[in-house]
Write a protein that holds these residues in place. Sequence first.
Motif, short mmCIF file in Angstrom:
data_model
loop_
_atom_site.label_atom_id
_atom_site.label_comp_id
_atom_site.label_asym_id
_atom_site.label_seq_id
_atom_site.Cartn_x
_atom_site.Cartn_y
_atom_site.Cartn_z
N ARG A 30 0.88 -1.17 0.00
CA ARG A 30 0.00 0.00 0.00
C ARG A 30 0.91 1.22 0.00
NH1 ARG A 30 -4.82 0.10 2.85
NH2 ARG A 30 -4.01 -1.61 4.08
N ALA A 31 0.65 2.17 -0.89
CA ALA A 31 1.42 3.41 -0.94
C ALA A 31 0.46 4.58 -0.76
CB ALA A 31 2.16 3.52 -2.27
N ASP A 32 0.62 5.30 0.35
CA ASP A 32 -0.17 6.49 0.62
C ASP A 32 0.62 7.69 0.12
OD1 ASP A 32 -2.60 5.67 2.25
OD2 ASP A 32 -0.97 4.62 3.28
N LEU A 33 0.01 8.46 -0.77
CA LEU A 33 0.69 9.61 -1.36
C LEU A 33 0.49 10.85 -0.49
CD1 LEU A 33 -0.39 8.96 -5.03
CD2 LEU A 33 1.75 8.32 -3.92
N PRO A 34 1.52 11.68 -0.34
CA PRO A 34 1.42 12.85 0.53
C PRO A 34 0.35 13.85 0.09
CG PRO A 34 3.53 12.85 -0.61
CD PRO A 34 2.83 11.57 -0.96
N ALA A 35 0.06 13.91 -1.18
CA ALA A 35 -0.97 14.83 -1.68
C ALA A 35 -2.37 14.23 -1.55
CB ALA A 35 -0.69 15.18 -3.13
N GLY A 36 -2.44 13.04 -0.99
CA GLY A 36 -3.71 12.33 -0.89
C GLY A 36 -3.74 11.23 -1.94
N GLY A 37 -4.47 10.22 -1.67
CA GLY A 37 -4.56 9.11 -2.61
C GLY A 37 -3.85 7.89 -2.08
N LEU A 38 -4.29 6.78 -2.56
CA LEU A 38 -3.78 5.48 -2.14
C LEU A 38 -3.57 4.63 -3.38
CD1 LEU A 38 -3.45 3.17 0.06
CD2 LEU A 38 -5.89 2.80 -0.27
N LEU A 39 -2.43 3.97 -3.44
CA LEU A 39 -2.15 3.05 -4.53
C LEU A 39 -1.86 1.68 -3.93
CD1 LEU A 39 0.24 5.29 -6.65
CD2 LEU A 39 -2.15 4.73 -7.17
N LEU A 40 -2.34 0.64 -4.60
CA LEU A 40 -2.06 -0.73 -4.20
C LEU A 40 -1.26 -1.40 -5.31
CD1 LEU A 40 -5.57 -1.77 -2.83
CD2 LEU A 40 -3.60 -0.93 -1.53
N PHE A 41 -0.22 -2.15 -4.91
CA PHE A 41 0.65 -2.80 -5.89
C PHE A 41 0.91 -4.25 -5.52
CE2 PHE A 41 2.11 1.65 -6.20
CZ PHE A 41 1.99 1.86 -7.56
N CYS A 42 1.08 -5.10 -6.52
CA CYS A 42 1.67 -6.41 -6.31
C CYS A 42 3.18 -6.16 -6.11
CB CYS A 42 1.41 -7.32 -7.52
SG CYS A 42 2.16 -6.75 -9.08
N ARG A 43 3.92 -7.17 -5.72
CA ARG A 43 5.37 -6.98 -5.51
C ARG A 43 6.07 -6.56 -6.80
NH1 ARG A 43 8.01 -5.75 -1.43
NH2 ARG A 43 9.79 -6.87 -2.17
N HIS A 44 5.69 -7.16 -7.91
CA HIS A 44 6.33 -6.85 -9.19
C HIS A 44 6.16 -5.36 -9.54
CE1 HIS A 44 7.28 -6.92 -13.48
NE2 HIS A 44 6.12 -6.32 -13.67
N HIS A 45 4.95 -4.86 -9.47
CA HIS A 45 4.73 -3.47 -9.84
C HIS A 45 5.25 -2.49 -8.79
CE1 HIS A 45 2.05 -5.05 -13.07
NE2 HIS A 45 2.80 -4.16 -13.70
N PHE A 46 5.27 -2.89 -7.53
CA PHE A 46 5.90 -2.04 -6.52
C PHE A 46 7.38 -1.85 -6.86
CE2 PHE A 46 8.51 -1.82 -2.65
CZ PHE A 46 8.21 -0.51 -2.30
N ALA A 51 11.10 3.64 -7.19
CA ALA A 51 11.88 4.88 -7.25
C ALA A 51 10.97 6.11 -7.35
CB ALA A 51 12.85 4.84 -8.43
N ARG A 52 9.93 6.03 -8.14
CA ARG A 52 9.01 7.16 -8.29
C ARG A 52 8.24 7.40 -6.99
NH1 ARG A 52 8.08 11.97 -9.45
NH2 ARG A 52 6.08 12.46 -10.34
N LEU A 53 7.87 6.34 -6.30
CA LEU A 53 7.18 6.49 -5.01
C LEU A 53 8.08 7.20 -4.01
CD1 LEU A 53 5.45 3.01 -4.84
CD2 LEU A 53 4.32 5.23 -5.17
N VAL A 54 9.37 6.88 -4.02
CA VAL A 54 10.33 7.55 -3.14
C VAL A 54 10.38 9.04 -3.50
CG1 VAL A 54 12.79 7.77 -2.58
CG2 VAL A 54 11.73 5.51 -2.67
N ASP A 55 10.47 9.33 -4.80
CA ASP A 55 10.50 10.73 -5.25
C ASP A 55 9.27 11.50 -4.79
OD1 ASP A 55 12.90 10.25 -6.54
OD2 ASP A 55 11.99 10.07 -8.54
N LEU A 56 8.13 10.84 -4.79
CA LEU A 56 6.88 11.48 -4.40
C LEU A 56 6.71 11.60 -2.88
CD1 LEU A 56 4.43 9.77 -6.91
CD2 LEU A 56 5.18 12.15 -6.93
N GLY A 57 7.56 10.90 -2.13
CA GLY A 57 7.46 10.92 -0.67
C GLY A 57 6.34 10.05 -0.14
N ALA A 58 5.99 9.00 -0.85
CA ALA A 58 4.91 8.10 -0.44
C ALA A 58 5.28 7.36 0.84
CB ALA A 58 4.61 7.10 -1.55
N THR A 59 4.28 7.10 1.65
CA THR A 59 4.45 6.23 2.82
C THR A 59 4.01 4.84 2.38
OG1 THR A 59 3.95 8.04 4.32
CG2 THR A 59 3.72 5.81 5.19
N VAL A 60 4.93 3.90 2.48
CA VAL A 60 4.69 2.55 1.99
C VAL A 60 4.49 1.61 3.17
CG1 VAL A 60 5.72 0.62 0.73
CG2 VAL A 60 6.03 2.96 -0.09
#
Length: 68
Positions: A30-46, A51-60
């Motif tokens: 689960r990736a919570d984005l700082p601007a709001g929003g939630l993304l769910l990923f399988c391990r492959h797509h995570f 790298a982009r999630l890190v750039d965005l400051g997502a909480t994983v």
Amino acid sequence: MSDVTTTPPISTPLTAADRCDRCGAAARVRADLPAGGLLLFCRHHFTEHEARLVDLGATVSMPSEELV
């Protein structure tokens, strides 16, 4: 994993009904984005988008068994 900060699940744990937003496989991350929003990923797509999630400051968050 590299620079992603992982935390215990913020809300309810992922269930078998939770699916990856990219491919529909079982969600493992689960990736919570700082601007709001939630993304769910399988391990492959995570891994593909980590790298982009890190750039965005997502909480994983992911189950502890996925951290190995």
